[in-house]
Design a protein around this motif. Structure first.
Motif, PDB file in Angstrom:
ATOM      1  N   LYS A 129     -25.960   5.346  39.614  1.00 12.97           N
ATOM      2  CA  LYS A 129     -25.575   4.293  38.451  1.00 12.97           C
ATOM      3  C   LYS A 129     -26.079   4.729  37.167  1.00 12.97           C
ATOM      4  CE  LYS A 129     -31.064   3.750  39.808  1.00 12.97           C
ATOM      5  NZ  LYS A 129     -31.926   2.792  40.220  1.00 12.97           N
ATOM      6  N   GLU A 130     -26.779   5.947  36.708  1.00  7.61           N
ATOM      7  CA  GLU A 130     -27.223   5.802  35.217  1.00  7.61           C
ATOM      8  C   GLU A 130     -25.587   5.958  34.443  1.00  7.61           C
ATOM      9  OE1 GLU A 130     -30.292   7.149  37.535  1.00  7.61           O
ATOM     10  OE2 GLU A 130     -28.082   8.004  38.070  1.00  7.61           O
ATOM     11  N   VAL A 131     -24.251   6.382  35.337  1.00  6.60           N
ATOM     12  CA  VAL A 131     -23.319   7.065  34.584  1.00  6.60           C
ATOM     13  C   VAL A 131     -22.224   5.835  34.917  1.00  6.60           C
ATOM     14  CG1 VAL A 131     -21.188   8.519  35.227  1.00  6.60           C
ATOM     15  CG2 VAL A 131     -24.029   9.861  34.939  1.00  6.60           C
ATOM     16  N   VAL A 132     -21.939   4.778  36.594  1.00  5.79           N
ATOM     17  CA  VAL A 132     -21.492   4.168  36.851  1.00  5.79           C
ATOM     18  C   VAL A 132     -21.605   3.066  36.498  1.00  5.79           C
ATOM     19  CG1 VAL A 132     -20.453   2.907  38.830  1.00  5.79           C
ATOM     20  CG2 VAL A 132     -20.517   5.814  38.951  1.00  5.79           C
ATOM     21  N   GLN A 133     -21.579   2.430  35.373  1.00  4.88           N
ATOM     22  CA  GLN A 133     -21.823   1.138  34.996  1.00  4.88           C
ATOM     23  C   GLN A 133     -21.442  -0.102  35.800  1.00  4.88           C
ATOM     24  OE1 GLN A 133     -23.932   1.070  32.158  1.00  4.88           O
ATOM     25  NE2 GLN A 133     -24.217   3.092  32.910  1.00  4.88           N
ATOM     26  N   ASN A 134     -20.757  -0.488  36.008  1.00  2.00           N
ATOM     27  CA  ASN A 134     -19.740  -1.449  36.629  1.00  2.00           C
ATOM     28  C   ASN A 134     -18.504  -0.870  37.422  1.00  2.00           C
ATOM     29  OD1 ASN A 134     -19.021  -3.747  37.345  1.00  2.00           O
ATOM     30  ND2 ASN A 134     -17.790  -4.223  35.959  1.00  2.00           N
ATOM     31  N   VAL A 135     -18.325  -1.609  39.328  1.00  2.00           N
ATOM     32  CA  VAL A 135     -16.969  -0.625  39.315  1.00  2.00           C
ATOM     33  C   VAL A 135     -16.370  -2.450  40.139  1.00  2.00           C
ATOM     34  CG1 VAL A 135     -15.912  -0.276  41.714  1.00  2.00           C
ATOM     35  CG2 VAL A 135     -17.980   0.754  40.644  1.00  2.00           C
ATOM     36  N   ASP A 136     -14.753  -2.745  39.462  1.00  2.00           N
ATOM     37  CA  ASP A 136     -14.008  -4.133  39.355  1.00  2.00           C
ATOM     38  C   ASP A 136     -13.162  -3.845  40.472  1.00  2.00           C
ATOM     39  OD1 ASP A 136     -12.799  -6.761  39.484  1.00  2.00           O
ATOM     40  OD2 ASP A 136     -13.067  -6.538  36.707  1.00  2.00           O
ATOM     41  N   LEU A 137     -13.388  -3.596  41.546  1.00  2.00           N
ATOM     42  CA  LEU A 137     -12.104  -3.593  42.838  1.00  2.00           C
ATOM     43  C   LEU A 137     -11.016  -4.073  42.528  1.00  2.00           C
ATOM     44  CD1 LEU A 137     -13.740  -1.988  45.456  1.00  2.00           C
ATOM     45  CD2 LEU A 137     -13.051  -0.600  44.519  1.00  2.00           C
ATOM     46  N   PRO A 138     -11.188  -5.681  42.596  1.00  2.00           N
ATOM     47  CA  PRO A 138      -9.765  -7.110  42.277  1.00  2.00           C
ATOM     48  C   PRO A 138      -9.317  -6.284  41.191  1.00  2.00           C
ATOM     49  CG  PRO A 138     -12.012  -7.990  42.253  1.00  2.00           C
ATOM     50  CD  PRO A 138     -12.375  -6.148  42.567  1.00  2.00           C
ATOM     51  N   ASN A 139      -9.625  -5.640  39.766  1.00  2.00           N
ATOM     52  CA  ASN A 139      -8.580  -5.694  38.954  1.00  2.00           C
ATOM     53  C   ASN A 139      -8.902  -4.427  39.063  1.00  2.00           C
ATOM     54  OD1 ASN A 139      -8.802  -8.204  38.064  1.00  2.00           O
ATOM     55  ND2 ASN A 139     -10.629  -8.199  37.393  1.00  2.00           N
ATOM     56  N   LYS A 140      -9.437  -3.043  39.750  1.00  2.00           N
ATOM     57  CA  LYS A 140      -9.301  -1.532  39.767  1.00  2.00           C
ATOM     58  C   LYS A 140     -10.090  -0.588  38.462  1.00  2.00           C
ATOM     59  CE  LYS A 140      -7.177   0.686  43.167  1.00  2.00           C
ATOM     60  NZ  LYS A 140      -7.603   0.869  44.504  1.00  2.00           N
ATOM     61  N   THR A 141     -10.531  -0.548  38.415  1.00  2.00           N
ATOM     62  CA  THR A 141     -11.375  -0.954  36.984  1.00  2.00           C
ATOM     63  C   THR A 141     -12.806  -0.363  37.222  1.00  2.00           C
ATOM     64  OG1 THR A 141     -10.193  -2.406  35.493  1.00  2.00           O
ATOM     65  CG2 THR A 141     -12.034  -0.942  34.496  1.00  2.00           C
ATOM     66  N   ILE A 142     -13.400   1.374  36.719  1.00  2.00           N
ATOM     67  CA  ILE A 142     -14.500   1.645  37.164  1.00  2.00           C
ATOM     68  C   ILE A 142     -15.092   1.737  35.663  1.00  2.00           C
ATOM     69  CG2 ILE A 142     -16.134   3.127  37.564  1.00  2.00           C
ATOM     70  CD1 ILE A 142     -14.238   3.374  40.246  1.00  2.00           C
ATOM     71  N   THR A 143     -15.738   0.953  35.124  1.00  2.00           N
ATOM     72  CA  THR A 143     -16.666   1.462  33.678  1.00  2.00           C
ATOM     73  C   THR A 143     -17.644   2.586  33.381  1.00  2.00           C
ATOM     74  OG1 THR A 143     -16.066  -0.531  32.780  1.00  2.00           O
ATOM     75  CG2 THR A 143     -17.283   0.399  31.964  1.00  2.00           C
ATOM     76  N   LEU A 144     -17.805   3.463  32.785  1.00  2.00           N
ATOM     77  CA  LEU A 144     -18.590   4.195  33.268  1.00  2.00           C
ATOM     78  C   LEU A 144     -18.941   4.879  31.538  1.00  2.00           C
ATOM     79  CD1 LEU A 144     -16.293   7.352  34.584  1.00  2.00           C
ATOM     80  CD2 LEU A 144     -18.069   5.297  35.730  1.00  2.00           C
ATOM     81  N   ASP A 145     -20.553   5.518  31.739  1.00  2.00           N
ATOM     82  CA  ASP A 145     -21.409   6.070  30.568  1.00  2.00           C
ATOM     83  C   ASP A 145     -20.632   7.183  30.216  1.00  2.00           C
ATOM     84  OD1 ASP A 145     -23.081   6.222  28.480  1.00  2.00           O
ATOM     85  OD2 ASP A 145     -24.440   5.601  29.458  1.00  2.00           O
ATOM     86  N   TRP A 146     -19.292   7.707  29.840  1.00  2.00           N
ATOM     87  CA  TRP A 146     -18.957   8.417  30.161  1.00  2.00           C
ATOM     88  C   TRP A 146     -18.458   8.888  28.889  1.00  2.00           C
ATOM     89  CZ3 TRP A 146     -20.913  12.623  33.149  1.00  2.00           C
ATOM     90  CH2 TRP A 146     -20.417  13.627  32.934  1.00  2.00           C
ATOM     91  N   GLN A 147     -18.796   9.823  27.630  1.00  2.00           N
ATOM     92  CA  GLN A 147     -17.653  10.197  26.423  1.00  2.00           C
ATOM     93  C   GLN A 147     -16.148  10.832  27.015  1.00  2.00           C
ATOM     94  OE1 GLN A 147     -18.982   8.703  23.684  1.00  2.00           O
ATOM     95  NE2 GLN A 147     -20.214   8.038  25.200  1.00  2.00           N
ATOM     96  N   SER A 148     -15.396  10.336  26.126  1.00  2.00           N
ATOM     97  CA  SER A 148     -13.670  11.205  26.465  1.00  2.00           C
ATOM     98  C   SER A 148     -13.743  12.455  26.021  1.00  2.00           C
ATOM     99  CB  SER A 148     -12.768  10.126  25.655  1.00  2.00           C
ATOM    100  OG  SER A 148     -13.187  10.173  23.448  1.00  2.00           O
ATOM    101  N   ASP A 149     -14.960  12.685  24.868  1.00  2.00           N
ATOM    102  CA  ASP A 149     -14.857  14.783  24.630  1.00  2.00           C
ATOM    103  C   ASP A 149     -15.960  15.099  25.931  1.00  2.00           C
ATOM    104  OD1 ASP A 149     -17.366  13.326  23.557  1.00  2.00           O
ATOM    105  OD2 ASP A 149     -16.806  14.290  21.932  1.00  2.00           O
ATOM    106  N   TRP A 150     -17.012  14.370  26.564  1.00  2.00           N
ATOM    107  CA  TRP A 150     -16.981  15.588  27.593  1.00  2.00           C
ATOM    108  C   TRP A 150     -16.103  16.241  28.995  1.00  2.00           C
ATOM    109  CZ3 TRP A 150     -21.376  11.952  29.683  1.00  2.00           C
ATOM    110  CH2 TRP A 150     -22.790  11.117  27.727  1.00  2.00           C
ATOM    111  N   GLN A 151     -16.301  17.375  29.314  1.00  2.00           N
ATOM    112  CA  GLN A 151     -15.944  18.026  30.507  1.00  2.00           C
ATOM    113  C   GLN A 151     -16.042  18.333  31.595  1.00  2.00           C
ATOM    114  OE1 GLN A 151     -12.253  18.523  29.440  1.00  2.00           O
ATOM    115  NE2 GLN A 151     -12.501  17.127  27.898  1.00  2.00           N
TER     116      GLN A 151
END
Length: 188
Positions: free
Chosen positions: A166-188
């Protein structure tokens, strides 16, 4: 009823052994909480073709066999199932190695904040800055929590392994097939 295509079915486990003398089978589930497997009243079995048998992928469709589930229960981390038409140990042993598949629409309904992992695959992952991170191509469990693999679905190249917490996954929108994450694009 005709056999559905493999694309309509979700693999939930595999038969590892016969259980007892009455034809029950021991199933090694793919999930630590096999709710869908335990509640299924109808399953499909697919025996894995031997590589040396010259069986093509299209022939595997013909190997799907439907069974009604008489009972299913947990036992020592496995699911023990009784299948209609399988009544002795020899019949059960003949199914060893078969993959168990269930139609996705037969899964039990889940609460609004719960998800079947299979439904997360194919979702687009974006971060809080609205940057597209990629597509969810796999979901696994590491013991403590789920982990989503995000990357390129075509090449199956993984770019990020993100904890499904839950600290990383902010929202799961299955109807729109989108997951919003608290994650930076430069993190590996």
């Amino acid at each position: 009823m005709s056999a559905p295509s493999l694309n309509d079915l979700i693999e939930l486990g595999a038969i590892s052994e016969a259980q007892g003398l009455q034809g029950q089978v021991k199933v090694r589930p793919h999930s630590s909480e096999p709710v869908a497997l335990l509640s299924s009243k109808l399953i499909w079995l697919s025996l894995i073709p031997r590589r040396d048998a010259g069986v093509s992928a299209s022939t595997e469709q013909a190997s799907l066999t439907q069974y009604k589930v008489k009972s299913a229960k947990m036992h020592s981390g496995n699911v023990v199932m009784a299948l209609e038409g399988i009544s002795d140990r020899d019949q059960a042993l003949a199914l060893k190695g078969a993959r168990i598949l269930v139609a996705r629409d037969a899964f039990p309904k889940v609460e609004s904040d719960s998800y079947y992992w299979v439904d997360l695959i194919g979702c687009n992952a974006i971060n809080l800055q609205d940057e597209i991170l990629g597509e969810v191509i796999d979901v696994t469990e590491n013991g403590a929590h789920g982990v989503i693999a995000i990357g390129d679905a075509q090449t199956k190249t993984i770019k990020y392994l993100v904890p499904f917490v839950k600290e990383v996954v902010q929202n799961v929108d299955l109807p729109n097939k989108t997951i919003t994450l608290d994650w930076q694009s430069d993190w590996q």
